[in-house]
Each structure stands twice: as structure tokens, then as C-alpha cells.
Design an enzyme around this catalytic site. Structure first.
Site, PDB file in Angstrom:
ATOM      1  N   GLY A   1       5.873   5.533  -2.033  1.00  0.00           N
ATOM      2  CA  GLY A   1       6.939   6.321  -1.825  1.00  0.00           C
ATOM      3  C   GLY A   1       6.503   7.647  -0.828  1.00  0.00           C
TER       4      GLY A   1
ATOM      5  N   SER B   1       6.831   2.178   2.784  1.00  0.00           N
ATOM      6  CA  SER B   1       6.034   3.144   1.926  1.00  0.00           C
ATOM      7  C   SER B   1       6.408   2.808   0.640  1.00  0.00           C
ATOM      8  CB  SER B   1       6.866   4.527   2.320  1.00  0.00           C
ATOM      9  OG  SER B   1       6.256   5.598   1.665  1.00  0.00           O
ATOM     10  N   GLY B   2       5.360   1.856   0.308  1.00  0.00           N
ATOM     11  CA  GLY B   2       5.628   1.282  -1.184  1.00  0.00           C
ATOM     12  C   GLY B   2       5.251   2.254  -2.113  1.00  0.00           C
TER      13      GLY B   2
ATOM     14  N   GLU C   1       3.183  -5.948  -2.197  1.00  0.00           N
ATOM     15  CA  GLU C   1       2.880  -6.550  -0.930  1.00  0.00           C
ATOM     16  C   GLU C   1       3.000  -8.037  -0.869  1.00  0.00           C
ATOM     17  OE1 GLU C   1      -1.111  -5.402  -1.231  1.00  0.00           O
ATOM     18  OE2 GLU C   1      -0.968  -3.278  -0.768  1.00  0.00           O
TER      19      GLU C   1
END
Length: 190
Positions: A94, A91-92, A157
Site C-alpha cells: 500500500g 503496491s501490495g 504475489e
């Protein structure tokens, strides 16, 4: 269409500088809790959406090569998880509604939860037992100003891919695996 003023080598060097800054910002022990959780989990279920999901699938492949019982959420062959198992969510930015729902199911079943993110104070990481933070630009930070030459969360990523490969190397040592045993588990149907 605007003319491209920078060459591919020049843009590549800028992107590598951005990536190096992210990796240098990681504390030496940043992944220790995650590595231990992966090494000791009964089953590992991995989830990520979009391009982050591609990085998580790549990690799942490497964990399989290490001999771990790993599955990608949303594939039809993911068995139920429970006590002793680990759900690992990307969940980059957030916040992930699907991630949150999966975490709820995993917690109810008694599994541990790990989250990889760039936003550790956001909603989804707060639901996890283990939070692994990669301090890189994501879509949540991308407001049109140039934080990184890589657009739209690509820095996070790309850092995921590199950092996951380093985690695999550390796990390989932790598990007593070798490059040869990993190669022996490589499928011929990929």
C-alpha cells in the site's frame, strides 16, 4: 537447522488452500474497471518492485501477446505517457515512494492511474483512479504469526500471478483475441 516436518505435498495443499481463500474473497466484478482501462488505454506502462515487479512483468508479456501497447517502467524503451494512457502500479503493502513519484508524473502528463494492492486504504492506492484489491497477506501484514503458509508477502504475489492470468482471459474475450493470435505475437527471443 530445524527438521522439516511437513512434506512438499502437504505444504503445497496448505498454500493452495490459502490461495483459494483469497480468490474466493474477490467480488465477481472486482477487475471490471481495470480490464476496461487496460482494453481502452493508448499505451500502458507497468511498474512493480521486487517479486511484485516480476508478476507485473509477466502481465506485461501477456498484454503484449494480446496486441496491447505495453511497456515496463525502468526499461529504456518506455515512451512518454499522456492523455489516453494508463500507468499500472503494483503496491501490495500500500505504500511505495517510487510508485507515488511515478503516479505524480503520470497524472501531470494526463494519464490514468491504476494500482493493484492488498491495502486499499493506504497512501499509494489513494492516488489512483482505479484500485484493484487482492485481499492477501503482504509484507505489511507479516508479523511472524501464520496468516498463510507462504512467507513474507508470497501469498499476495502468488495471487497476483493467478488473478492476472484470469484478467488476461477476460481481456482476450473483451478484445476479440484468440489463443492463436496471442501465440502469433510471442517473441522467439525470450
Amino acid at each position: 537447522m530445524p527438521a522439516m516436518t511437513e512434506t512438499i505435498p502437504a505444504l503445497s495443499l496448505r498454500a493452495l488452500d490459502d490461495l483459494a481463500a483469497v480468490v474466493k474473497a474477490l467480488p465477481a466484478e472486482a477487475a471490471d474497471g481495470l480490464i476496461e482501462a487496460l482494453a481502452t488505454a493508448g499505451r500502458i506502462a507497468i511498474y512493480g518492485a521486487g517479486r511484485e515487479g516480476l508478476q507485473m512483468r509477466g502481465l506485461a508479456m501477456r498484454l503484449f501477446h494480446l496486441g496491447l501497447d505495453v511497456h515496463v517502467v525502468a526499461d529504456m524503451t518506455v515512451p512518454p505517457i499522456g492523455p489516453g494512457d494508463l500507468l499500472f502500479v503494483s503496491s501490495g503493502p500500500g505504500a511505495s515512494n517510487i510508485g507515488d513519484a511515478l503516479i505524480g508524473v503520470a497524472r501531470t502528463a494526463g494519464a490514468k492511474v491504476a494500482v493493484v494492492t492488498a491495502q486499499p486504504e493506504a497512501r499509494t492506492p489513494k492516488l489512483a483512479d482505479i484500485v484493484f484489491t487482492i485481499p492477501a497477506q503482504t509484507m505489511a501484514d507479516d508479523r511472524g504469526g501464520e496468516v498463510s503458509v507462504l512467507p513474507m508477502g508470497s501469498l499476495f504475489e502468488t495471487a497476483q500471478m493467478l488473478v492476472f492470468e484470469i484478467i488476461v482471459l477476460k481481456l482476450r474475450d473483451r478484445l476479440g483475441e484468440t489463443a492463436e493470435t496471442m501465440r502469433a505475437r510471442h517473441t522467439n527471443l525470450e
